[in-house]
Design a protein around this motif. Structure first.
Motif, PDB file in Angstrom:
ATOM      1  N   GLY A  52       1.154 -33.633   6.096  1.00 51.37           N
ATOM      2  CA  GLY A  52       1.834 -32.225   6.365  1.00 51.37           C
ATOM      3  C   GLY A  52       2.247 -31.642   6.274  1.00 51.37           C
ATOM      4  O   GLY A  52       2.428 -30.157   6.781  1.00 51.37           O
ATOM      5  N   ILE A  53       3.051 -32.206   5.304  1.00 53.66           N
ATOM      6  CA  ILE A  53       3.832 -30.784   4.565  1.00 53.66           C
ATOM      7  C   ILE A  53       2.767 -29.799   3.662  1.00 53.66           C
ATOM      8  O   ILE A  53       2.851 -28.956   3.645  1.00 53.66           O
ATOM      9  N   LEU A  54       1.992 -30.639   3.332  1.00 54.63           N
ATOM     10  CA  LEU A  54       0.827 -29.047   2.951  1.00 54.63           C
ATOM     11  C   LEU A  54       0.033 -28.847   3.348  1.00 54.63           C
ATOM     12  O   LEU A  54      -0.092 -27.806   3.048  1.00 54.63           O
ATOM     13  N   ILE A  55      -0.273 -29.268   4.491  1.00 57.46           N
ATOM     14  CA  ILE A  55      -0.933 -28.823   5.592  1.00 57.46           C
ATOM     15  C   ILE A  55      -0.140 -27.378   6.254  1.00 57.46           C
ATOM     16  O   ILE A  55      -0.458 -26.089   6.181  1.00 57.46           O
ATOM     17  N   TYR A  56       1.349 -27.378   6.410  1.00 54.15           N
ATOM     18  CA  TYR A  56       2.275 -26.526   6.407  1.00 54.15           C
ATOM     19  C   TYR A  56       2.193 -25.721   5.352  1.00 54.15           C
ATOM     20  O   TYR A  56       2.116 -24.072   5.467  1.00 54.15           O
ATOM     21  N   GLU A  57       2.285 -26.247   4.081  1.00 55.61           N
ATOM     22  CA  GLU A  57       2.430 -25.152   2.970  1.00 55.61           C
ATOM     23  C   GLU A  57       1.517 -24.240   3.163  1.00 55.61           C
ATOM     24  O   GLU A  57       1.234 -23.362   2.454  1.00 55.61           O
ATOM     25  N   SER A  58       0.596 -25.025   3.289  1.00 59.68           N
ATOM     26  CA  SER A  58      -1.157 -24.178   3.094  1.00 59.68           C
ATOM     27  C   SER A  58      -1.617 -23.120   4.313  1.00 59.68           C
ATOM     28  O   SER A  58      -1.988 -21.907   3.918  1.00 59.68           O
ATOM     29  N   LEU A  59      -0.804 -23.483   5.418  1.00 61.54           N
ATOM     30  CA  LEU A  59      -0.575 -22.288   6.434  1.00 61.54           C
ATOM     31  C   LEU A  59       0.834 -20.918   6.441  1.00 61.54           C
ATOM     32  O   LEU A  59       0.294 -20.144   6.587  1.00 61.54           O
ATOM     33  N   THR A  60       0.991 -21.737   5.114  1.00 58.41           N
ATOM     34  CA  THR A  60       2.492 -20.454   4.727  1.00 58.41           C
ATOM     35  C   THR A  60       1.450 -19.370   3.424  1.00 58.41           C
ATOM     36  O   THR A  60       2.044 -18.147   3.528  1.00 58.41           O
ATOM     37  N   LEU A  61       0.924 -19.697   3.445  1.00 58.38           N
ATOM     38  CA  LEU A  61       0.161 -19.016   2.732  1.00 58.38           C
ATOM     39  C   LEU A  61      -1.016 -17.904   2.727  1.00 58.38           C
ATOM     40  O   LEU A  61      -1.142 -17.110   2.447  1.00 58.38           O
ATOM     41  N   LEU A  62      -1.246 -18.176   4.482  1.00 54.82           N
ATOM     42  CA  LEU A  62      -2.305 -17.247   4.688  1.00 54.82           C
ATOM     43  C   LEU A  62      -1.446 -15.115   4.965  1.00 54.82           C
ATOM     44  O   LEU A  62      -0.108 -15.535   4.864  1.00 54.82           O
ATOM     45  N   PRO A  63      -2.273 -14.950   5.123  1.00 49.76           N
ATOM     46  CA  PRO A  63      -1.841 -13.120   5.025  1.00 49.76           C
ATOM     47  C   PRO A  63      -0.416 -12.810   5.741  1.00 49.76           C
ATOM     48  O   PRO A  63      -0.447 -13.403   6.938  1.00 49.76           O
ATOM     49  N   GLN A  64       0.400 -12.335   5.306  1.00 47.50           N
ATOM     50  CA  GLN A  64       1.359 -11.768   6.673  1.00 47.50           C
ATOM     51  C   GLN A  64       0.727 -10.345   7.544  1.00 47.50           C
ATOM     52  O   GLN A  64      -0.638 -10.186   7.743  1.00 47.50           O
ATOM     53  N   PRO A  65       0.914 -11.183   9.237  1.00 46.87           N
ATOM     54  CA  PRO A  65       2.254 -11.296   9.045  1.00 46.87           C
ATOM     55  C   PRO A  65       2.232 -13.346   9.612  1.00 46.87           C
ATOM     56  O   PRO A  65       3.328 -13.627   9.879  1.00 46.87           O
ATOM     57  N   PHE A  66       1.635 -13.589   9.669  1.00 47.17           N
ATOM     58  CA  PHE A  66       1.456 -14.784   9.577  1.00 47.17           C
ATOM     59  C   PHE A  66       1.725 -16.115   9.044  1.00 47.17           C
ATOM     60  O   PHE A  66       2.767 -16.990   8.979  1.00 47.17           O
ATOM     61  N   GLY A  67       1.555 -15.759   7.181  1.00 49.74           N
ATOM     62  CA  GLY A  67       2.455 -16.685   6.505  1.00 49.74           C
ATOM     63  C   GLY A  67       2.916 -15.742   5.688  1.00 49.74           C
ATOM     64  O   GLY A  67       3.738 -14.021   5.878  1.00 49.74           O
ATOM     65  N   TYR A  68       4.397 -16.158   4.867  1.00 46.40           N
ATOM     66  CA  TYR A  68       5.447 -15.492   4.042  1.00 46.40           C
ATOM     67  C   TYR A  68       5.980 -16.200   2.371  1.00 46.40           C
ATOM     68  O   TYR A  68       6.278 -15.720   2.055  1.00 46.40           O
ATOM     69  N   PHE A  69       5.084 -17.122   2.811  1.00 49.29           N
ATOM     70  CA  PHE A  69       4.854 -17.459   0.830  1.00 49.29           C
ATOM     71  C   PHE A  69       3.407 -16.520   0.132  1.00 49.29           C
ATOM     72  O   PHE A  69       2.250 -17.432   0.531  1.00 49.29           O
ATOM     73  N   ASN A  70       4.015 -17.412  -1.734  1.00 51.91           N
ATOM     74  CA  ASN A  70       3.133 -17.038  -2.267  1.00 51.91           C
ATOM     75  C   ASN A  70       3.386 -17.585  -3.498  1.00 51.91           C
ATOM     76  O   ASN A  70       4.228 -18.448  -3.430  1.00 51.91           O
ATOM     77  N   TYR A  71       2.353 -18.106  -3.696  1.00 50.98           N
ATOM     78  CA  TYR A  71       1.880 -18.208  -5.358  1.00 50.98           C
ATOM     79  C   TYR A  71       1.790 -17.744  -6.991  1.00 50.98           C
ATOM     80  O   TYR A  71       0.989 -16.674  -6.644  1.00 50.98           O
ATOM     81  N   GLY A  72       2.210 -17.878  -8.061  1.00 49.90           N
ATOM     82  CA  GLY A  72       2.149 -17.209  -8.795  1.00 49.90           C
ATOM     83  C   GLY A  72       1.147 -18.491  -9.744  1.00 49.90           C
ATOM     84  O   GLY A  72      -0.016 -18.129  -9.061  1.00 49.90           O
ATOM     85  N   TRP A  73       1.924 -19.194 -10.624  1.00 52.79           N
ATOM     86  CA  TRP A  73       0.890 -20.387 -11.316  1.00 52.79           C
ATOM     87  C   TRP A  73       1.604 -21.296 -10.456  1.00 52.79           C
ATOM     88  O   TRP A  73       0.628 -22.497 -10.723  1.00 52.79           O
ATOM     89  N   TRP A  74       1.907 -21.633  -9.354  1.00 51.70           N
ATOM     90  CA  TRP A  74       2.433 -22.674  -8.636  1.00 51.70           C
ATOM     91  C   TRP A  74       0.989 -23.067  -7.531  1.00 51.70           C
ATOM     92  O   TRP A  74       0.058 -22.281  -7.413  1.00 51.70           O
ATOM     93  N   LYS A  75       1.181 -24.590  -7.779  1.00 56.43           N
ATOM     94  CA  LYS A  75      -0.503 -25.588  -7.206  1.00 56.43           C
ATOM     95  C   LYS A  75       0.025 -26.004  -5.771  1.00 56.43           C
ATOM     96  O   LYS A  75       0.953 -26.796  -5.939  1.00 56.43           O
ATOM     97  N   LEU A  76      -0.836 -25.995  -5.052  1.00 57.72           N
ATOM     98  CA  LEU A  76      -0.637 -27.337  -4.011  1.00 57.72           C
ATOM     99  C   LEU A  76      -0.502 -27.928  -4.374  1.00 57.72           C
ATOM    100  O   LEU A  76       0.093 -29.448  -3.880  1.00 57.72           O
ATOM    101  N   SER A  77      -1.549 -28.487  -5.371  1.00 53.06           N
ATOM    102  CA  SER A  77      -1.477 -29.634  -6.158  1.00 53.06           C
ATOM    103  C   SER A  77      -0.534 -30.560  -6.803  1.00 53.06           C
ATOM    104  O   SER A  77       0.349 -31.741  -6.732  1.00 53.06           O
ATOM    105  N   TYR A  78       1.037 -29.224  -7.308  1.00 52.38           N
ATOM    106  CA  TYR A  78       2.530 -29.334  -7.816  1.00 52.38           C
ATOM    107  C   TYR A  78       2.537 -30.084  -6.278  1.00 52.38           C
ATOM    108  O   TYR A  78       3.692 -31.170  -6.844  1.00 52.38           O
ATOM    109  N   ALA A  79       2.455 -29.751  -5.259  1.00 53.96           N
ATOM    110  CA  ALA A  79       3.375 -29.575  -4.317  1.00 53.96           C
ATOM    111  C   ALA A  79       3.255 -31.294  -3.477  1.00 53.96           C
ATOM    112  O   ALA A  79       4.377 -32.033  -4.092  1.00 53.96           O
TER     113      ALA A  79
END
Length: 154
Positions: A101-128
């Motif tokens: 559930g958290i990974l799905i939510y984190e994926s949604l936060t990566l959407l472009p603004q105004p819906f998303g608000y989170f951005n990755y540099g070198w971090w990956k979803l697999s790390y989470a």
């Protein structure tokens, strides 16, 4: 911003309306522990190493919103519904489902603004995916510690 505000509203409503097991004292402890732990982790991964960031790479006041109002109510929900008196298998399955559930939510936060608000540099979803189960276990250990302190003080 829309996604962030909707998430805050939804998570706060669910966390407090469904809470049946967590005392006010425990809520305060969980809330402060979550903020301190997340901010400490983010100082390194977000600020020092540019692993990820909220909104923009610059530190802004709006970055406090996810720190203060997203993860603490999620942790409340996780602990409130945790199957403390069930088998290890069910406990493991519960943590696994929450990580999904958290990974799905984190994926949604990566959407472009105004819906998303989170951005990755070198971090990956697999790390989470690897880190999140340990964070939930650490939260459970902290919660059990708080429960023991409450019993000892009464």
């Amino acid at each position: 911003m829309i996604g962030l505000l909707a998430s805050i509203f939804l998570f706060l409503i669910i966390a407090f309306r469904t809470n049946r097991n967590i005392t006010g004292n425990q809520i305060v402890h969980i809330w402060l522990f979550t903020i301190a732990f997340q901010c400490t982790f983010d100082v390194f991964v977000e600020i020092k190493y540019d692993g990820y960031w909220y909104f923009d790479k610059e530190i802004e006041w709006i970055d406090l919103l996810p720190h203060l109002f997203i993860i603490p109510p999620v942790n409340m929900m996780f602990l409130n519904w945790y199957p403390f008196k069930r088998s290890m298998y069910l406990k493991g399955l519960y943590i696994f489902l929450w990580v999904i559930g958290i990974l799905i939510y984190e994926s949604l936060t990566l959407l472009p603004q105004p819906f998303g608000y989170f951005n990755y540099g070198w971090w990956k979803l697999s790390y989470a995916a690897v880190l999140d189960p340990f964070l939930f276990i650490f939260l459970l250990l902290f919660y059990k510690f708080i429960c023991k302190l409450e019993k000892a003080s009464s």
